[in-house]
Structure formats: C-alpha cells, structure tokens
Design a protein around this motif. Sequence first.
Motif, PDB file in Angstrom:
ATOM      1  N   ARG A 245      12.565  51.144  57.959  1.00 11.01           N
ATOM      2  CA  ARG A 245      13.411  50.627  56.869  1.00 11.01           C
ATOM      3  C   ARG A 245      13.024  51.272  55.538  1.00 11.01           C
ATOM      4  NH1 ARG A 245      12.871  45.506  58.065  1.00 11.01           N
ATOM      5  NH2 ARG A 245      11.402  44.904  56.443  1.00 11.01           N
ATOM      6  N   MET A 246      11.709  51.402  55.312  1.00 13.20           N
ATOM      7  CA  MET A 246      11.232  52.062  54.082  1.00 13.20           C
ATOM      8  C   MET A 246      11.828  53.458  53.967  1.00 13.20           C
ATOM      9  SD  MET A 246       7.129  51.534  53.426  1.00 13.20           S
ATOM     10  CE  MET A 246       6.976  52.651  52.058  1.00 13.20           C
ATOM     11  N   ASN A 251      14.730  56.912  50.975  1.00  7.04           N
ATOM     12  CA  ASN A 251      15.253  58.284  50.980  1.00  7.04           C
ATOM     13  C   ASN A 251      16.770  58.346  50.881  1.00  7.04           C
ATOM     14  OD1 ASN A 251      12.747  59.376  51.000  1.00  7.04           O
ATOM     15  ND2 ASN A 251      12.639  59.699  53.196  1.00  7.04           N
ATOM     16  N   THR A 252      17.448  57.219  51.120  1.00  2.00           N
ATOM     17  CA  THR A 252      18.883  57.173  50.832  1.00  2.00           C
ATOM     18  C   THR A 252      19.090  57.158  49.321  1.00  2.00           C
ATOM     19  OG1 THR A 252      19.381  56.026  52.892  1.00  2.00           O
ATOM     20  CG2 THR A 252      20.984  55.796  51.112  1.00  2.00           C
ATOM     21  N   GLU A 253      18.194  56.447  48.631  1.00  2.00           N
ATOM     22  CA  GLU A 253      18.285  56.394  47.162  1.00  2.00           C
ATOM     23  C   GLU A 253      17.940  57.744  46.540  1.00  2.00           C
ATOM     24  OE1 GLU A 253      17.029  52.867  44.643  1.00  2.00           O
ATOM     25  OE2 GLU A 253      15.322  54.207  44.378  1.00  2.00           O
ATOM     26  N   ASP A 254      16.906  58.371  47.087  1.00  2.00           N
ATOM     27  CA  ASP A 254      16.457  59.683  46.602  1.00  2.00           C
ATOM     28  C   ASP A 254      15.809  60.393  47.790  1.00  2.00           C
ATOM     29  OD1 ASP A 254      14.926  61.824  45.630  1.00  2.00           O
ATOM     30  OD2 ASP A 254      14.612  60.851  43.699  1.00  2.00           O
ATOM     31  N   PRO A 255      16.349  61.539  48.217  1.00  2.00           N
ATOM     32  CA  PRO A 255      15.839  62.205  49.431  1.00  2.00           C
ATOM     33  C   PRO A 255      14.376  62.607  49.351  1.00  2.00           C
ATOM     34  CG  PRO A 255      17.380  63.611  48.245  1.00  2.00           C
ATOM     35  CD  PRO A 255      17.460  62.274  47.615  1.00  2.00           C
ATOM     36  N   ASN A 256      13.814  62.539  48.156  1.00  2.00           N
ATOM     37  CA  ASN A 256      12.405  62.921  48.000  1.00  2.00           C
ATOM     38  C   ASN A 256      11.524  61.725  47.670  1.00  2.00           C
ATOM     39  OD1 ASN A 256      10.698  65.110  48.267  1.00  2.00           O
ATOM     40  ND2 ASN A 256      10.537  65.405  46.057  1.00  2.00           N
ATOM     41  N   ARG A 257      12.035  60.502  47.905  1.00  2.00           N
ATOM     42  CA  ARG A 257      11.288  59.303  47.483  1.00  2.00           C
ATOM     43  C   ARG A 257      10.091  59.025  48.398  1.00  2.00           C
ATOM     44  NH1 ARG A 257      12.602  57.875  43.040  1.00  2.00           N
ATOM     45  NH2 ARG A 257      14.364  56.447  43.090  1.00  2.00           N
ATOM     46  N   MET A 258      10.259  59.266  49.716  1.00  2.00           N
ATOM     47  CA  MET A 258       9.177  58.974  50.669  1.00  2.00           C
ATOM     48  C   MET A 258       8.934  60.189  51.560  1.00  2.00           C
ATOM     49  SD  MET A 258       8.936  55.904  53.499  1.00  2.00           S
ATOM     50  CE  MET A 258       7.596  55.848  54.692  1.00  2.00           C
ATOM     51  N   ARG A 259       7.667  60.511  51.740  1.00  2.00           N
ATOM     52  CA  ARG A 259       7.275  61.611  52.620  1.00  2.00           C
ATOM     53  C   ARG A 259       6.265  61.103  53.641  1.00  2.00           C
ATOM     54  NH1 ARG A 259       6.361  67.244  49.252  1.00  2.00           N
ATOM     55  NH2 ARG A 259       8.432  67.360  48.284  1.00  2.00           N
ATOM     56  N   LEU A 260       6.191  61.832  54.754  1.00  2.00           N
ATOM     57  CA  LEU A 260       5.239  61.510  55.828  1.00  2.00           C
ATOM     58  C   LEU A 260       4.444  62.775  56.144  1.00  2.00           C
ATOM     59  CD1 LEU A 260       4.232  59.569  58.104  1.00  2.00           C
ATOM     60  CD2 LEU A 260       6.177  60.381  59.468  1.00  2.00           C
ATOM     61  N   TYR A 261       3.134  62.635  56.195  1.00  2.00           N
ATOM     62  CA  TYR A 261       2.265  63.792  56.452  1.00  2.00           C
ATOM     63  C   TYR A 261       1.391  63.539  57.682  1.00  2.00           C
ATOM     64  CZ  TYR A 261       3.282  65.777  51.830  1.00  2.00           C
ATOM     65  OH  TYR A 261       3.907  66.332  50.727  1.00  2.00           O
ATOM     66  N   PHE A 262       1.115  64.620  58.419  1.00  2.00           N
ATOM     67  CA  PHE A 262       0.166  64.563  59.536  1.00  2.00           C
ATOM     68  C   PHE A 262      -0.868  65.666  59.364  1.00  2.00           C
ATOM     69  CE2 PHE A 262       3.986  62.682  61.362  1.00  2.00           C
ATOM     70  CZ  PHE A 262       3.476  61.565  62.013  1.00  2.00           C
ATOM     71  N   ALA A 263      -2.116  65.336  59.653  1.00  2.00           N
ATOM     72  CA  ALA A 263      -3.163  66.365  59.763  1.00  2.00           C
ATOM     73  C   ALA A 263      -3.461  66.498  61.251  1.00  2.00           C
ATOM     74  CB  ALA A 263      -4.405  65.943  58.989  1.00  2.00           C
ATOM     75  N   ARG A 264      -3.331  67.708  61.782  1.00  2.00           N
ATOM     76  CA  ARG A 264      -3.487  67.890  63.227  1.00  2.00           C
ATOM     77  C   ARG A 264      -4.370  69.098  63.529  1.00  2.00           C
ATOM     78  NH1 ARG A 264       2.725  69.699  64.301  1.00  2.00           N
ATOM     79  NH2 ARG A 264       2.950  67.451  64.070  1.00  2.00           N
TER      80      ARG A 264
END
Length: 373
Positions: A245-246, A251-264
Amino acid sequence: MSLTLRTISREQHLAYIQSLPAASHMQVPAWADVKAEWRSESLGWFDERTGGMVGAGLVLYRQLPKIKRYLAYLPEGPVINWYAPNLDEWLQPMLAHLKQQGAFSVKMGPPVIIRRWEATSIKGGIQNPDVKRLRDIEADFIEPRAFEVADKLRRMGWQQGEDGGAGFGDVQPRYVFQVPLANRSLEEVHKNFNQLWRRNIKKAEKEGVEVVQGGYHDLEEWQRLYEITAIRDHFRPRPLSYFQRMWSALNTEDPNRMRLYFARRGGVNLSAATMLVVGGHVWYSYGASDNIGREFRPSNAMQWRMLRDSYALGATVYDLRGISDSLDETDHLFGLIQFKVGTGGQAAEYLGEWDFPLNKLLHKALDIYMSRR
C-alpha cells in the motif's frame, strides 16, 4: 497576518507541499492512503489579506469503538510557521475545527528541532562513564525559539507526557540521526564517516556486494528479509500488504516518493531498505537483513549507495530516523546510535509530540488505555 482555516483538496495540499524545500513524508496527502484504517482530512491556512495558502496539515482521525468520537493526529505536523508570534491564532481555529469534527483529543508533532549534537561530541560522551544520555552532553546547536514554542504551547493548554517524550516515548521518534548534505561534496561526506564505516564499505566492495534498486514485485522478497529481522530483533512486523500500500500510494502521488534497495552477493539478497523522498529531505525508513552474510557488510554498502543517490537527487538531508537518547552501552537500544554515529552526522532532538484534550474524560481514558498497552 490574519488567518483563516478551511479544508482543502488533495491537489491544493500537494501543490503546497511541493512549493516547500521539504516536509515530513507523513504530511503529504498520500500518507492518508497508507494509513487506510484512519479517516483523513487536509487543512489549509490562508492569509486573509492576500488569499494565499501559508500552511497545511494532514489530519488522521481514529474512531473510538462504538461511538463517533475521534483522536485527531497530525504526525510531524502541521506544516505551519511555528515561530510566528501569533502561534495561538494558527492553532486555535484548528482546535475549533477538529472539535466540530468530533475529535475528543488532538495529537501533533511540531517539526521543530530544539538541539543538535555532532558525531564527535556523541563519541566523546560514549567514552565518558559519567554520561548516560544525550542530554548529559552539551549540545553543539540549540534553537532558542524552540523553547519559546514549547512555552506558548503550554500556555495554550497543550500537554506533553512526564517523560517529555524522550527516547521512543512518542508515537514518532523524538531523537533522530541525520547526515547534512547541503553545501558539502560527497567526498567530504565519505571522509566524515568513521574508520569502521569506511573499512566496511571497502570490504563490501571487495567481497562483491552489489546494491540494486527493486520494484513493487520485489516487495515479497523485502518482506522475507524483514520478517527474519523481526524474529531476530523481537518486534512485530508489519504485513506485506502495508508495504504494498505504501508503494502504490506514495509512488502514485510522486513516482520518486518511495524506493526499495537490496544489497546482494552472488545473487543472494542479504539486506534491504526502503527510502522516502519529499523535496530535499530523504529518509531511510525501514531496514531488514538476513542472518547470513552479515560479515560482508551489506548494510554499510547499501547505506552508502542510498546516501549517494540522495545526493544525486539534490537532497539537503539524509535522515536515518529514530535513535534512543541512551548512551549507556548496556541499553538494548544503544546499538542504534552506535551504528548511525559512524556516518559522522548529527543527532537531532525534536520538540516532541503534544496533546490537547478537547474532552478531558475521554482523553484520560485514552491515556490509561495507552499506558497499559
């Protein structure tokens, strides 16, 4: 300045937030969609002379069981001029409006920083056996106007818990750790990391740890790491649906509002984090890690990548969110500040959250309920 208060549309609210250098991610209209179990409303303050909007607030309403009375909550808000000499003229119309909406109590978190401590001062405090809390160290920066705001709020009838909201006493953390980015080069930021952080970042690179961005469909993998972390650190995890939901709302409000990162490493995800962006303020909001591969220092590599990306976005502050004010090495929360202080940033103390009881009986009942949770 004479003010009027009225409800505003999401579009008006968002346009006002976008006109500012930064605001809390919990004061953007889309945050109401994240908190779907609360009813919400956007408020705007207008200058009567010019008609221009000069403040905004996102109100979340939580209904009491069986009766139409609400707790009205403005997390890290409202977004107004907290240093205005006529602060009561900003807040009184808000209280009148919320009472009319059925609120029995109002909680708000003025986004006002009262003190800051540099990393070097905190390190000195940690080494001093007489120092147990941040407040035992002389602050490197004090905002005198913040004390005036606190005095005004008390005179208006706003209340704060006896512990002053220290540590994690408030709903939102009173103490946070931030890395200033404005007017600094990335080299200066990196140079300010402590030796352990720089060594860990280098080690992660040498061991082949790579940091990548994920998307909506990677949230299930995020949840796997997050639930491993929850078991290890003994907290109750939020469900996957919350993060989905977040992602969708923000990201509907602003496509750059939330990001997800992985360290692998070797195709195996070892750490993950979510990042939120509002104007020049960037937050590391949630973190997770597996029980394996910690020796490759994926978290340090991931934080460095997120910080570099924040810098590239033009951020002025990289916010690592909550810390405890405890500098006691035996305190279970001590590790939080110990990890974050390695970035060479600053601990900041906000004014804390304040309550205004509109119905003293119901407000007292809520206090008792919350104290027994």
